[in-house]
Design a protein around this motif. Structure first.
Motif, PDB file in Angstrom:
ATOM      1  N   LEU A 100       0.862  -1.182   0.000  1.00 47.21           N
ATOM      2  CA  LEU A 100       0.000   0.000   0.000  1.00 47.21           C
ATOM      3  C   LEU A 100       0.891   1.222   0.000  1.00 47.21           C
ATOM      4  O   LEU A 100       2.119   1.120   0.122  1.00 47.21           O
ATOM      5  CB  LEU A 100      -0.946   0.010   1.197  1.00 47.21           C
ATOM      6  N   GLN A 101       0.267   2.403  -0.147  1.00 44.23           N
ATOM      7  CA  GLN A 101       0.960   3.682  -0.066  1.00 44.23           C
ATOM      8  C   GLN A 101       0.297   4.531   1.014  1.00 44.23           C
ATOM      9  O   GLN A 101      -0.879   4.342   1.339  1.00 44.23           O
ATOM     10  CB  GLN A 101       0.924   4.404  -1.417  1.00 44.23           C
ATOM     11  N   TRP A 102       1.045   5.493   1.549  1.00 45.82           N
ATOM     12  CA  TRP A 102       0.521   6.338   2.618  1.00 45.82           C
ATOM     13  C   TRP A 102      -0.739   7.084   2.203  1.00 45.82           C
ATOM     14  O   TRP A 102      -1.606   7.357   3.039  1.00 45.82           O
ATOM     15  CB  TRP A 102       1.577   7.347   3.078  1.00 45.82           C
ATOM     16  N   ASP A 103      -0.859   7.411   0.917  1.00 45.93           N
ATOM     17  CA  ASP A 103      -2.000   8.204   0.465  1.00 45.93           C
ATOM     18  C   ASP A 103      -3.097   7.375  -0.195  1.00 45.93           C
ATOM     19  O   ASP A 103      -4.021   7.917  -0.798  1.00 45.93           O
ATOM     20  CB  ASP A 103      -1.528   9.308  -0.487  1.00 45.93           C
ATOM     21  N   ASP A 104      -3.018   6.066  -0.054  1.00 42.17           N
ATOM     22  CA  ASP A 104      -4.107   5.210  -0.523  1.00 42.17           C
ATOM     23  C   ASP A 104      -5.347   5.421   0.339  1.00 42.17           C
ATOM     24  O   ASP A 104      -5.257   5.733   1.530  1.00 42.17           O
ATOM     25  CB  ASP A 104      -3.708   3.737  -0.451  1.00 42.17           C
ATOM     26  N   ALA A 105      -6.511   5.217  -0.264  1.00 39.29           N
ATOM     27  CA  ALA A 105      -7.770   5.295   0.483  1.00 39.29           C
ATOM     28  C   ALA A 105      -7.903   4.074   1.390  1.00 39.29           C
ATOM     29  O   ALA A 105      -7.721   2.934   0.942  1.00 39.29           O
ATOM     30  CB  ALA A 105      -8.948   5.362  -0.474  1.00 39.29           C
ATOM     31  N   VAL A 106      -8.220   4.302   2.655  1.00 32.66           N
ATOM     32  CA  VAL A 106      -8.370   3.209   3.609  1.00 32.66           C
ATOM     33  C   VAL A 106      -9.480   2.259   3.186  1.00 32.66           C
ATOM     34  O   VAL A 106      -9.367   1.031   3.299  1.00 32.66           O
ATOM     35  CB  VAL A 106      -8.644   3.762   5.017  1.00 32.66           C
ATOM     36  N   VAL A 107     -10.573   2.819   2.653  1.00 32.86           N
ATOM     37  CA  VAL A 107     -11.734   2.007   2.297  1.00 32.86           C
ATOM     38  C   VAL A 107     -11.405   1.007   1.186  1.00 32.86           C
ATOM     39  O   VAL A 107     -12.097   0.001   1.009  1.00 32.86           O
ATOM     40  CB  VAL A 107     -12.915   2.924   1.887  1.00 32.86           C
ATOM     41  N   GLU A 108     -10.317   1.252   0.455  1.00 31.28           N
ATOM     42  CA  GLU A 108      -9.891   0.310  -0.581  1.00 31.28           C
ATOM     43  C   GLU A 108      -9.494  -1.025   0.035  1.00 31.28           C
ATOM     44  O   GLU A 108      -9.655  -2.081  -0.585  1.00 31.28           O
ATOM     45  CB  GLU A 108      -8.718   0.919  -1.354  1.00 31.28           C
ATOM     46  N   TYR A 109      -8.979  -0.990   1.262  1.00 29.12           N
ATOM     47  CA  TYR A 109      -8.503  -2.204   1.932  1.00 29.12           C
ATOM     48  C   TYR A 109      -9.425  -2.648   3.065  1.00 29.12           C
ATOM     49  O   TYR A 109      -9.472  -3.838   3.399  1.00 29.12           O
ATOM     50  CB  TYR A 109      -7.102  -1.962   2.499  1.00 29.12           C
ATOM     51  N   LEU A 110     -10.124  -1.685   3.693  1.00 29.41           N
ATOM     52  CA  LEU A 110     -11.057  -1.994   4.775  1.00 29.41           C
ATOM     53  C   LEU A 110     -12.427  -1.428   4.412  1.00 29.41           C
ATOM     54  O   LEU A 110     -12.888  -0.448   5.005  1.00 29.41           O
ATOM     55  CB  LEU A 110     -10.578  -1.373   6.095  1.00 29.41           C
ATOM     56  N   PRO A 111     -13.108  -2.003   3.447  1.00 28.12           N
ATOM     57  CA  PRO A 111     -14.387  -1.430   2.998  1.00 28.12           C
ATOM     58  C   PRO A 111     -15.450  -1.414   4.092  1.00 28.12           C
ATOM     59  O   PRO A 111     -16.379  -0.607   4.039  1.00 28.12           O
ATOM     60  CB  PRO A 111     -14.793  -2.333   1.823  1.00 28.12           C
TER      61      PRO A 111
END
Length: 503
Positions: free
Chosen positions: A101-112
């Motif tokens: 992942l990257q620091w600026d990825d959306a959290v909901v992408e991984y924890l919907p």
């Protein structure tokens, strides 16, 4: 006499780890630490100092439990509180280095499943936002500190927490986002946060007396006991360890001063350790990059004496300037136990503190003392006395609070209805359930997952909690009637719990 001699022998065996550099400063510091400990009445504590890659000091002072004659030594474990947060940030940085992942990825992408009250905030929440206390959320520690929900339930209930300010438009310290970070680490690594920290941080750093949770630390006998003032008095009591395992990534680690010295060494040396490194250099640098400016009124009271020109928060680190030097630090606090870490990276200087008296701010005093003694000016400022005057007496503050409560009561009043009318189940969508019962003509309040607390009558329909834990102060519970003259709800602080209809 034999017991006393054994205690003195143990204190000698718990002596400091000295090396040649800074020997005179260490002797001065060693004496100062013990004087400060007694000044602040801390039963036991431990201090580590790192300079230029060397662990100059790792020593225990005082007792594990007041009156026990069991000394704190270099391997006595304490809860490290919120200094755990930096470990969680490093754990996430490892996954960034691995390309997961990257620091600026959306959290909901991984924890919907992790949803906030505001759908826009849910969609916009980045991984770094979990570490910076500026998602717009108010404090929600009631969910784990009082109601004792499970980690999964705590995260589920965050969808009911209404924002207090715009997304990234302010600052409010928020433990639960670190729990979400831990859940994300578990999701992407394939192992629980606890196992990840144990295997990926403690093991390579040879932190052999460190545990990611209170539950896992129970096997270890050489442990400090938490202490607190009996509320409103100057009597110091040993208290039961507070359990932060339900928000472990925010503050559940237990460790000793020797191990935390190794952690300080690693953080000062761009996350290197003998034989490897935890993070790539650029990821380590990102963790210490300021993310949020903190208003002076929301910073530590110490700023009144240090007078920083800037105060900020990075990824798990508070920051400010001190005498032209950049300081990265963090405190850790659970009831009865305290910790603090402090770094001046440009000088290769690091400090760590563990203590067993609630919010004894000697931890700040010793950090600045270390920064002075091992800094370019080597000043002899008496930080302990100055901060004791700044913070004042904890018993006096508690006594003043009790007096204000007493003064607010209206005498010669009675509840509107018979006490039985106040009983029943009450609920709040965020905070959960509360149960009011009547036992021997006294109301009892039981939060979900917690022990019952007696309620004493204050005035009219306001009652006062009488927590059986001697260190916990009173709180007001105010009941409200509907138009039919029946109890419909109560308020605790700013929150209203609605009474459920009887079935």
């Amino acid at each position: 006499m034999t017991r006393y001699l054994l205690f003195l022998l143990a204190l000698l065996l718990a002596g400091p780890l000295f090396s040649q550099p800074g020997r005179s400063q260490l002797r001065q510091l060693d004496t100062y630490i013990e004087v400060a400990r007694q000044q602040w009445r801390v039963p036991g504590m431990a201090v580590a100092v790192v300079k230029d890659g060397q662990l100059l000091l790792a020593k225990g002072y005082g007792e594990r439990q007041l009156g026990s004659a069991q000394p704190v030594d270099a391997h006595t474990i304490f809860n490290i509180g919120s200094t755990t947060k930096a470990m969680t940030a490093v754990a996430m940085g490892m996954l960034v280095d691995e390309g997961k992942l990257q620091w600026d990825d959306a959290v909901v992408e991984y924890l919907p499943e992790f949803q906030l009250y505001d759908p826009y905030a849910t969609r916009s929440m980045r991984v770094r936002d979990l570490f910076t206390h500026n998602l717009g959320l108010p404090n929600a520690d009631f969910l784990w500190g009082t109601a004792r929900h499970s980690p999964e339930e705590i995260l589920r209930r965050m969808r009911y927490l209404q924002p207090a300010y715009p997304l990234r438009g302010g600052y409010t310290y928020q433990n639960i986002m670190y729990l979400a970070a831990g859940a994300l680490i578990g999701r992407l690594s394939g192992m629980p946060w606890e196992d990840f920290v144990q295997q990926r941080i403690f093991l390579p750093l040879h932190m052999e007396h460190s545990f990611p949770t209170k539950a896992r630390s129970q096997q270890y006998a050489n442990r400090s006991v938490a202490h607190h003032y009996r509320f409103g008095t100057d009597e110091i009591l040993p208290i039961a360890d507070f359990n932060a395992d339900s928000i472990a990534p925010a503050g559940a680690v237990w460790s000793c001063i020797t191990d935390m010295g190794k952690w300080v060494q690693c953080m000062l040396d761009s996350a290197k350790y003998p034989g490897g490194r935890l993070l790539q250099a650029h990821t380590w640098a990102e963790i210490f990059t300021p993310q949020v400016l903190i208003p002076r009124r929301q910073f530590y009271p110490t700023a009144q004496l240090t007078r920083p020109k800037w105060t900020s928060y990075a990824l798990g680190w508070f920051q400010h300037d001190y005498q032209g030097r950049a300081v990265d630090f963090h405190t850790g606090s659970l009831p009865g136990t305290i910790a603090q870490i402090g770094l001046i990276q440009q000088e290769g200087l690091g400090y760590y503190f563990l203590g067993n008296l609630d919010h004894a701010e000697v931890r700040h005093a010793l950090m600045y003392k270390v920064f002075d003694l091992f800094g370019p000016e080597k000043k002899g400022r008496d930080w302990s006395s100055e901060l004791l005057a700044l913070y004042g007496s904890a018993p006096e503050r508690a006594a003043a609070a009790l007096q204000r409560l007493q003064n607010s009561r209206i005498p010669n009043t009675s509840p509107t209805l018979p006490l039985q009318s106040y009983t029943g189940f009450y609920t709040h969508p965020l905070w959960g359930n509360a149960h009011i019962t009547l036992i021997d003509q006294q109301l009892q309040l039981q939060w979900e997952g917690s022990a019952p607390v007696p309620l004493a009558h204050g005035h009219f329909d306001t009652f006062i909690t009488q927590d059986p834990r001697a260190w916990v102060g009173p709180a007001l519970i105010q009941f409200h009637l509907n138009r039919e003259g029946q109890i419909e709800s109560f308020t605790a602080g700013d929150y209203r719990f609605e009474k459920e209809a009887q079935k």
